[in-house]
Motif scaffolding. Structure first.
Motif, PDB file in Angstrom:
ATOM      1  N   LEU A 196       0.832  -1.205   0.000  1.00 34.31           N
ATOM      2  CA  LEU A 196       0.000   0.000   0.000  1.00 34.31           C
ATOM      3  C   LEU A 196       0.868   1.258   0.000  1.00 34.31           C
ATOM      4  O   LEU A 196       0.541   2.248  -0.660  1.00 34.31           O
ATOM      5  CB  LEU A 196      -0.932   0.004   1.216  1.00 34.31           C
ATOM      6  N   ALA A 197       1.971   1.220   0.742  1.00 34.35           N
ATOM      7  CA  ALA A 197       2.879   2.371   0.766  1.00 34.35           C
ATOM      8  C   ALA A 197       3.467   2.622  -0.614  1.00 34.35           C
ATOM      9  O   ALA A 197       3.598   3.777  -1.053  1.00 34.35           O
ATOM     10  CB  ALA A 197       3.985   2.132   1.788  1.00 34.35           C
ATOM     11  N   LEU A 198       3.826   1.554  -1.313  1.00 31.29           N
ATOM     12  CA  LEU A 198       4.353   1.681  -2.671  1.00 31.29           C
ATOM     13  C   LEU A 198       3.313   2.286  -3.596  1.00 31.29           C
ATOM     14  O   LEU A 198       3.606   3.170  -4.410  1.00 31.29           O
ATOM     15  CB  LEU A 198       4.787   0.305  -3.187  1.00 31.29           C
ATOM     16  N   PHE A 199       2.075   1.843  -3.462  1.00 31.24           N
ATOM     17  CA  PHE A 199       0.985   2.335  -4.318  1.00 31.24           C
ATOM     18  C   PHE A 199       0.766   3.831  -4.099  1.00 31.24           C
ATOM     19  O   PHE A 199       0.666   4.605  -5.053  1.00 31.24           O
ATOM     20  CB  PHE A 199      -0.288   1.549  -4.005  1.00 31.24           C
ATOM     21  N   VAL A 200       0.691   4.249  -2.835  1.00 32.96           N
ATOM     22  CA  VAL A 200       0.474   5.660  -2.516  1.00 32.96           C
ATOM     23  C   VAL A 200       1.635   6.500  -3.032  1.00 32.96           C
ATOM     24  O   VAL A 200       1.435   7.556  -3.655  1.00 32.96           O
ATOM     25  CB  VAL A 200       0.299   5.854  -0.997  1.00 32.96           C
TER      26      VAL A 200
ATOM     27  N   LEU B   5       3.206   0.946  10.718  1.00 29.17           N
ATOM     28  CA  LEU B   5       4.095   0.552   9.627  1.00 29.17           C
ATOM     29  C   LEU B   5       3.651   1.192   8.315  1.00 29.17           C
ATOM     30  O   LEU B   5       4.481   1.712   7.560  1.00 29.17           O
ATOM     31  CB  LEU B   5       4.107  -0.972   9.489  1.00 29.17           C
ATOM     32  N   LEU B   6       2.355   1.152   8.028  1.00 28.51           N
ATOM     33  CA  LEU B   6       1.844   1.741   6.792  1.00 28.51           C
ATOM     34  C   LEU B   6       2.183   3.230   6.722  1.00 28.51           C
ATOM     35  O   LEU B   6       2.687   3.723   5.702  1.00 28.51           O
ATOM     36  CB  LEU B   6       0.332   1.545   6.712  1.00 28.51           C
TER      37      LEU B   6
ATOM     38  N   VAL C 297       8.559   7.371   4.683  1.00 28.87           N
ATOM     39  CA  VAL C 297       9.913   7.125   4.184  1.00 28.87           C
ATOM     40  C   VAL C 297       9.951   7.258   2.667  1.00 28.87           C
ATOM     41  O   VAL C 297      10.835   7.916   2.097  1.00 28.87           O
ATOM     42  CB  VAL C 297      10.410   5.733   4.616  1.00 28.87           C
ATOM     43  N   ARG C 298       8.999   6.624   2.000  1.00 30.90           N
ATOM     44  CA  ARG C 298       8.997   6.653   0.537  1.00 30.90           C
ATOM     45  C   ARG C 298       8.779   8.073   0.012  1.00 30.90           C
ATOM     46  O   ARG C 298       9.457   8.504  -0.937  1.00 30.90           O
ATOM     47  CB  ARG C 298       7.926   5.712   0.001  1.00 30.90           C
ATOM     48  N   ILE C 299       7.851   8.807   0.598  1.00 31.75           N
ATOM     49  CA  ILE C 299       7.602  10.166   0.126  1.00 31.75           C
ATOM     50  C   ILE C 299       8.803  11.060   0.421  1.00 31.75           C
ATOM     51  O   ILE C 299       9.188  11.897  -0.405  1.00 31.75           O
ATOM     52  CB  ILE C 299       6.319  10.728   0.765  1.00 31.75           C
ATOM     53  N   SER C 300       9.430  10.880   1.592  1.00 30.11           N
ATOM     54  CA  SER C 300      10.618  11.669   1.929  1.00 30.11           C
ATOM     55  C   SER C 300      11.723  11.444   0.919  1.00 30.11           C
ATOM     56  O   SER C 300      12.393  12.396   0.479  1.00 30.11           O
ATOM     57  CB  SER C 300      11.108  11.316   3.336  1.00 30.11           C
TER      58      SER C 300
ATOM     59  N   MET D 245       7.184   4.540 -12.858  1.00 29.59           N
ATOM     60  CA  MET D 245       7.335   3.317 -13.646  1.00 29.59           C
ATOM     61  C   MET D 245       8.232   2.312 -12.938  1.00 29.59           C
ATOM     62  O   MET D 245       7.922   1.128 -12.851  1.00 29.59           O
ATOM     63  CB  MET D 245       7.890   3.664 -15.032  1.00 29.59           C
ATOM     64  N   GLN D 246       9.350   2.783 -12.415  1.00 29.73           N
ATOM     65  CA  GLN D 246      10.287   1.887 -11.760  1.00 29.73           C
ATOM     66  C   GLN D 246       9.661   1.217 -10.546  1.00 29.73           C
ATOM     67  O   GLN D 246       9.806   0.009 -10.335  1.00 29.73           O
ATOM     68  CB  GLN D 246      11.541   2.645 -11.339  1.00 29.73           C
ATOM     69  N   LYS D 247       8.948   1.988  -9.733  1.00 27.17           N
ATOM     70  CA  LYS D 247       8.346   1.439  -8.519  1.00 27.17           C
ATOM     71  C   LYS D 247       7.197   0.485  -8.851  1.00 27.17           C
ATOM     72  O   LYS D 247       7.105  -0.622  -8.304  1.00 27.17           O
ATOM     73  CB  LYS D 247       7.837   2.576  -7.634  1.00 27.17           C
TER      74      LYS D 247
END
Length: 478
Positions: free
Chosen positions: A55-59, A114-115, A121-124, A394-396
């Motif tokens: 879900l974190a990757l999707f967001v 965790l979510l 982390v990903r957005i940062s 695209m990569q993610k």
């Protein structure tokens, strides 16, 4: 004379590349330790951990285009990207620390913790990586120098991630009296997080400072800065730019193959080749050897043959080298597990296959910078940030698709859960090798063909840059 007229100094390339250590540490942590830590140490169910990470990757993937647009529209005395590069350091540091220090709470509370932290982390990191990649066409207009610059980003990104992984296994998570299995030691993860957080913040600040003067000078020399995309509809219109769509098509298959290979590698090495822990550690080192090989060779190869042709050929090379041991095994022409020549022979294939795959990624990112110049020339809009976000999206997303393919393969062959190496039915093992090799070949062939469709050549690029520079009142090409 423009600040962008000459190739980027080697010192600046090194320091700019140094910033990608942060992304490498994040990728290594997410791919190697995060699931195990929250499942085996914190005590969450594995499916909930996987769901939170997915879900974190999707967001994050859908936030990236907005970040790209915001950086395109930023106007400050230090340019468009550097405010974001500097500001990202603290969120990166804090979110990484918090991710590895969850509170004592119910399982569902830990799930949402965790979510939330995985998203942070990903957005940062996106606040740094999206403008960081968008900086490439602003650092130099030299067609070949862009590839040279990117090889430093990949060298430090892979090197940083693999170094932290090695330190974790050898130092932070080493066995102790209290924890004979060091992977279960929560204090080890705490140390891993603290050191990693400060290295990440330091790396991104050094990279931002190293490019500050050159970018500010070029920014102030530009008499007229074209407008940026101002709405979601403009973002979608940007993504429909034909060269970008063709590059995304090719990159989709290249990165899907990468995700498939990396996700299946633990299964391939343990169940087909029966590698032990020491051999797996040597495998990790060999990956970095492939990255170094690419670093040394990619600029010369790309300069001689062009980026799209190089990417197409290296896609085929990676495909062949990744699958050849499995095709040879099927016809009884490859060493069996236990043979003294198996490990060195496999490592040769891995090193050169990795080198080719990383070369494809470098060429793809370099071609993205050429796309932004072509788009500016045709539309009079600067959208480096939007295009950069598209590449990261695209990569993610496709990396996740590769992992999905891997999961489907494991389900199809009915590989038993927690099966020790050597205990799996030979029919299941053979099916794993056959399906992996077949899918890799199919995806690789389509990807190589797609790269041949990319329409932007070096000569086209030089002519466009000259016209853009003339229109803006500065000289920005060789």
């Amino acid at each position: 004379m423009s600040a962008l007229a000459d190739p980027l100094p080697t010192k600046t390339k090194l320091l700019y590349g140094f910033g990608s250590i942060a992304y490498g540490i994040k990728d290594s942590g997410f791919a190697t330790f995060l699931l195990f830590y929250y499942n085996q140490v914190v005590g969450m169910r594995a499916d909930l951990v996987s769901l939170a990470i997915a879900l974190a990757l999707f967001v994050d993937a859908f936030i990236d285009p907005l970040i790209g647009q915001w950086t395109d529209r930023t106007r400050t005395q230090i340019g468009r990207r550097h405010p974001w590069l500097y500001a990202s350091a603290i969120p990166i540091c804090v979110s990484w620390l918090l991710l590895w220090h969850p509170p004592q709470a119910s399982e569902m509370m830990q799930f949402f913790y965790l979510l939330s932290l995985a998203i942070m982390v990903r957005i940062s990191l996106s606040l740094n990586e999206v403008p960081g990649l968008a900086l490439l066409p602003e650092l130099t207009k030299d067609y070949d120098d862009r590839t040279s610059i990117l090889r430093y980003r990949f060298l430090f990104g892979w090197g940083g991630g693999l170094t932290m992984m090695a330190l974790a296994y050898a130092v932070f998570l080493a066995p102790t009296d209290a924890y004979p299995n060091g992977l279960l030691n929560p204090e080890g993860y705490s140390t891993y997080a603290i050191i990693g957080a400060f290295i990440m913040a330091f790396a991104v600040l050094i990279a931002a400072r190293s490019t500050h003067t050159r970018i500010v000078k070029a920014y102030r020399e530009t008499k007229h800065l074209p407008a940026a995309s101002e709405s979601l509809m403009h973002i979608f219109a940007t993504f429909r730019f034909r060269p970008f769509m063709l590059l995304m098509l090719a990159g989709t298959f290249a990165f899907a193959n990468q995700g498939l290979v990396f996700a299946l590698t633990p299964y391939l090495l343990t169940h087909i080749w029966l590698f032990e822990q020491t051999q797996l550690f040597i495998y990790a080192i060999s990956i970095f050897a492939g990255v170094i090989l690419t670093f040394l060779l990619i600029n010369g190869i790309s300069r001689r043959f062009g980026k799209s042709k190089t990417a197409a050929v290296l896609t085929l090379v990676s495909m062949v080298l990744s699958t050849l041991p499995y095709w040879l095994r099927m016809i009884g022409m490859f060493p069996s597990p236990g043979s003294p020549v198996l490990l060195p022979l496999i490592l040769v294939f891995i090193i050169f296959a990795t080198a080719a795959a990383v070369g494809v990624m470098i060429c793809t990112m370099s071609m993205m910078a050429d796309v932004t110049d072509a788009y500016e020339y045709e539309t009079k809009k600067k959208s480096e940030g939007v295009f950069s976000s598209g590449m990261w999206f695209m990569q993610k997303a496709v990396g996740g698709l590769g992992i999905l393919f891997a999961g489907i393969i494991i389900s199809i062959i009915q590989l038993p859960d927690k099966a020790p190496p050597g205990s799996v039915d030979i029919v299941v093992v053979d099916n794993l090798a056959l399906i992996f090799a077949s899918m890799t070949v199919i995806i690789g062939l389509i990807g190589a063909w797609a790269y041949t469709l990319f329409p932007l050549s070096q000569q086209d690029h030089i002519e466009r840059i000259a016209k853009l520079a003339s229109a803006q009142g500065v000289v920005k090409t060789r």
